[in-house]
Design a protein around this motif. Structure first.
Motif, PDB file in Angstrom:
ATOM      1  N   GLU A  51       0.826  -1.203   0.000  1.00  0.00           N
ATOM      2  CA  GLU A  51       0.000   0.000   0.000  1.00  0.00           C
ATOM      3  C   GLU A  51       0.859   1.251   0.000  1.00  0.00           C
ATOM      4  O   GLU A  51       0.575   2.220  -0.710  1.00  0.00           O
ATOM      5  CB  GLU A  51      -0.912  -0.008   1.221  1.00  0.00           C
ATOM      6  CG  GLU A  51      -1.866   1.187   1.254  1.00  0.00           C
ATOM      7  CD  GLU A  51      -2.732   1.190   2.488  1.00  0.00           C
ATOM      8  OE1 GLU A  51      -3.662   2.007   2.544  1.00  0.00           O
ATOM      9  OE2 GLU A  51      -2.475   0.390   3.404  1.00  0.00           O
TER      10      GLU A  51
ATOM     11  N   ALA B 189       2.399   1.615  -3.392  1.00  0.00           N
ATOM     12  CA  ALA B 189       1.380   2.084  -4.338  1.00  0.00           C
ATOM     13  C   ALA B 189       1.098   3.562  -4.134  1.00  0.00           C
ATOM     14  O   ALA B 189       0.932   4.329  -5.093  1.00  0.00           O
ATOM     15  CB  ALA B 189       0.102   1.272  -4.179  1.00  0.00           C
ATOM     16  N   GLY B 190       1.074   3.987  -2.850  1.00  0.00           N
ATOM     17  CA  GLY B 190       0.865   5.400  -2.560  1.00  0.00           C
ATOM     18  C   GLY B 190       2.002   6.257  -3.066  1.00  0.00           C
ATOM     19  O   GLY B 190       1.788   7.338  -3.639  1.00  0.00           O
TER      20      GLY B 190
ATOM     21  N   TYR C  83       4.025   5.458  -5.501  1.00  0.00           N
ATOM     22  CA  TYR C  83       3.980   5.429  -6.972  1.00  0.00           C
ATOM     23  C   TYR C  83       2.913   6.396  -7.476  1.00  0.00           C
ATOM     24  O   TYR C  83       3.126   7.135  -8.440  1.00  0.00           O
ATOM     25  CB  TYR C  83       3.688   4.017  -7.457  1.00  0.00           C
ATOM     26  CG  TYR C  83       3.572   3.916  -8.962  1.00  0.00           C
ATOM     27  CD1 TYR C  83       4.712   3.938  -9.765  1.00  0.00           C
ATOM     28  CD2 TYR C  83       2.317   3.821  -9.572  1.00  0.00           C
ATOM     29  CE1 TYR C  83       4.604   3.848 -11.144  1.00  0.00           C
ATOM     30  CE2 TYR C  83       2.200   3.755 -10.944  1.00  0.00           C
ATOM     31  CZ  TYR C  83       3.351   3.768 -11.734  1.00  0.00           C
ATOM     32  OH  TYR C  83       3.242   3.694 -13.087  1.00  0.00           O
ATOM     33  N   ARG C  84       1.776   6.404  -6.786  1.00  0.00           N
ATOM     34  CA  ARG C  84       0.711   7.318  -7.179  1.00  0.00           C
ATOM     35  C   ARG C  84       1.155   8.765  -7.004  1.00  0.00           C
ATOM     36  O   ARG C  84       0.920   9.614  -7.878  1.00  0.00           O
ATOM     37  CB  ARG C  84      -0.537   7.051  -6.349  1.00  0.00           C
ATOM     38  CG  ARG C  84      -1.680   8.013  -6.653  1.00  0.00           C
ATOM     39  CD  ARG C  84      -2.882   7.737  -5.781  1.00  0.00           C
ATOM     40  NE  ARG C  84      -3.944   8.700  -6.024  1.00  0.00           N
ATOM     41  CZ  ARG C  84      -5.102   8.725  -5.370  1.00  0.00           C
ATOM     42  NH1 ARG C  84      -5.326   7.823  -4.418  1.00  0.00           N
ATOM     43  NH2 ARG C  84      -6.007   9.634  -5.655  1.00  0.00           N
TER      44      ARG C  84
ATOM     45  N   THR D 218       3.588   9.654  -9.683  1.00  0.00           N
ATOM     46  CA  THR D 218       2.886   9.817 -10.964  1.00  0.00           C
ATOM     47  C   THR D 218       2.155  11.151 -11.010  1.00  0.00           C
ATOM     48  O   THR D 218       2.173  11.860 -12.020  1.00  0.00           O
ATOM     49  CB  THR D 218       1.891   8.667 -11.176  1.00  0.00           C
ATOM     50  OG1 THR D 218       2.592   7.412 -11.146  1.00  0.00           O
ATOM     51  CG2 THR D 218       1.176   8.803 -12.508  1.00  0.00           C
ATOM     52  N   GLU D 219       1.497  11.506  -9.894  1.00  0.00           N
ATOM     53  CA  GLU D 219       0.802  12.792  -9.837  1.00  0.00           C
ATOM     54  C   GLU D 219       1.780  13.954  -9.969  1.00  0.00           C
ATOM     55  O   GLU D 219       1.489  14.956 -10.632  1.00  0.00           O
ATOM     56  CB  GLU D 219       0.030  12.903  -8.523  1.00  0.00           C
ATOM     57  CG  GLU D 219      -1.204  12.014  -8.449  1.00  0.00           C
ATOM     58  CD  GLU D 219      -1.943  12.172  -7.137  1.00  0.00           C
ATOM     59  OE1 GLU D 219      -1.349  12.781  -6.213  1.00  0.00           O
ATOM     60  OE2 GLU D 219      -3.090  11.709  -7.039  1.00  0.00           O
TER      61      GLU D 219
END
Length: 387
Positions: free
Chosen positions: A34, A37-38, A40-41, A44-45
């Motif tokens: 998690e 993923a956070g 990576y998010r 990406t943002e």
């Protein structure tokens, strides 16, 4: 048999321990996934924010970008090496909101132009992720300065005594260019009724007028926030104009020249007032520059304008004056006023920071075939690379 009853409890406890360890391991793995993923998010943002900032710097088709936006005070590689915190302090804010931040900056290295952008995600005042720099290289195409192709352009007023005629230039598509005479103040000129459409004044609109040199101290820019700003608010000065010619190889340093003695490609620079005696440019490309005033005596050519490209470019930090009944072919650019005495013919363009005045009729022909590259500007930007 009774001695073996405790073995089952040990086995059960062992299985429970193993199950607990597996559960804890799975929970730790899930939390790690998690978190990854956070991150990576967020990364990406942040990268998307950088793209959004660069798009904001480019604008709608690059229409609002000029070479003046680009700054040569920092190198591209030095800017790309900065982290988000340092970059954000020396760049412009982009369109990002809330936890997403994004900035961009214009950079110039020689004749190469770049837009550099970065994005970041912050939470509770702490940086979560930042992007890599996004860089777009912008290329400009050289075109004649639009201010020099519109005819008579004054940041002040235009006054011509006597009867005059105006002949507009034809655009590349064959249509007639209606921009022949404009003053941000008033226009007083007597022309045939069918030529009035070529004349506009400040009562209809005001346009930005580019001028050579520094803005005078008396032009108070604080007044430009008013609903009806004064005329000088529509002036744009270029303080680097004279430095450009000072550094030019082969420049002729003189304050008195004869046009017949100059060759194709010559540049004359006068640190003061320049006196120019008559002579024929005859298709040659010649640039005359004075930090002060320029006095033009006599005609600059004798050839029909239909057969002559505009190769003479005259720049004055002060005023430009024409004496006598003359025919002048060229682009005349003055930080001050431009005055003519006697009935004259002018083929080309006059741009003045103050008034344009002619004491006698003027036969003015607006010609768009300017060949002197000093009268060109880098315009019509396009993006040639994006990384």
């Amino acid at each position: 048999m009774p001695k073996q009853r405790g073995a089952a409890l040990i086995v059960v406890l062992s299985l429970l321990s193993i199950t607990l360890m597996l559960g804890l391991s799975g929970l730790h793995s899930a939390l790690l996934d998690e978190r990854l993923a956070g991150n990576y998010r967020a990364a990406t943002e942040a990268q998307m924010g950088a793209e959004a900032a660069l798009s904001a710097g480019w604008g709608e088709g690059g229409e609002s970008i000029t070479v003046q936006h680009f700054d040569a005070s920092i190198r591209l590689d030095a800017l790309e090496a900065l982290g988000w915190e340092a970059f954000s302090r020396i760049s412009r804010g982009g369109p990002c909101r809330n936890n997403l931040r994004c900035n961009y900056r214009y950079v110039r290295e020689g004749n190469a132009y770049y837009i550099v952008a970065m994005g970041a995600v912050a939470s509770n005042g702490h940086l979560v992720a930042s992007s890599l720099p996004v860089v777009a290289q912008v290329q400009f195409r050289e075109i004649p300065n639009p201010a020099f192709t519109r005819g008579l352009l004054s940041a002040g007023q235009i006054t011509v005594t006597g009867n005059s005629t105006l002949t507009p230039a034809r655009l590349p598509d064959g249509s007639i260019d209606p921009n022949v005479v404009h003053a941000n103040s008033t226009v007083s000129i007597s022309v045939p009724a069918d030529q009035r459409a070529y004349i506009t004044s400040g009562s209809e609109r005001r346009v930005e007028v580019p001028l050579p040199g520094e803005r005078p101290a008396q032009e108070d820019m604080s007044q430009c926030t008013r609903a009806s700003p004064p005329l000088h608010c529509y002036k744009r000065y270029d303080p680097d104009v004279f430095d450009e010619y000072r550094d030019r190889p082969g420049v002729i340093r003189s304050c008195s020249v004869n046009l017949n003695a100059l060759r194709h490609g010559d540049t004359v620079l006068c640190e003061g007032n320049l006196s120019v005696s008559s002579g024929s440019v005859q298709g040659k490309q010649i640039t005359l520059v004075a930090t002060g005033d320029v006095s033009m005596s006599g005609s600059t050519t004798t050839t029909s304008p239909a057969d002559t490209a505009i190769g003479l470019f005259v720049v004055a930090g002060g005023n430009i004056s024409f004496s006598g009944s003359t025919d002048n072919y060229g682009v005349f650019w003055a930080g001050g006023h431009v005055s003519q005495s006697g009935t004259s013919r002018l083929f080309g363009s006059i741009v003045a920071g103050d008034y344009i005045q002619s004491s006698g009729g003027i036969r003015f022909t607006s010609i768009n075939n300017v060949t002197n590259r000093d009268a060109y500007v880098e315009a019509e930007p396009r993006i040639v690379s994006w990384r």
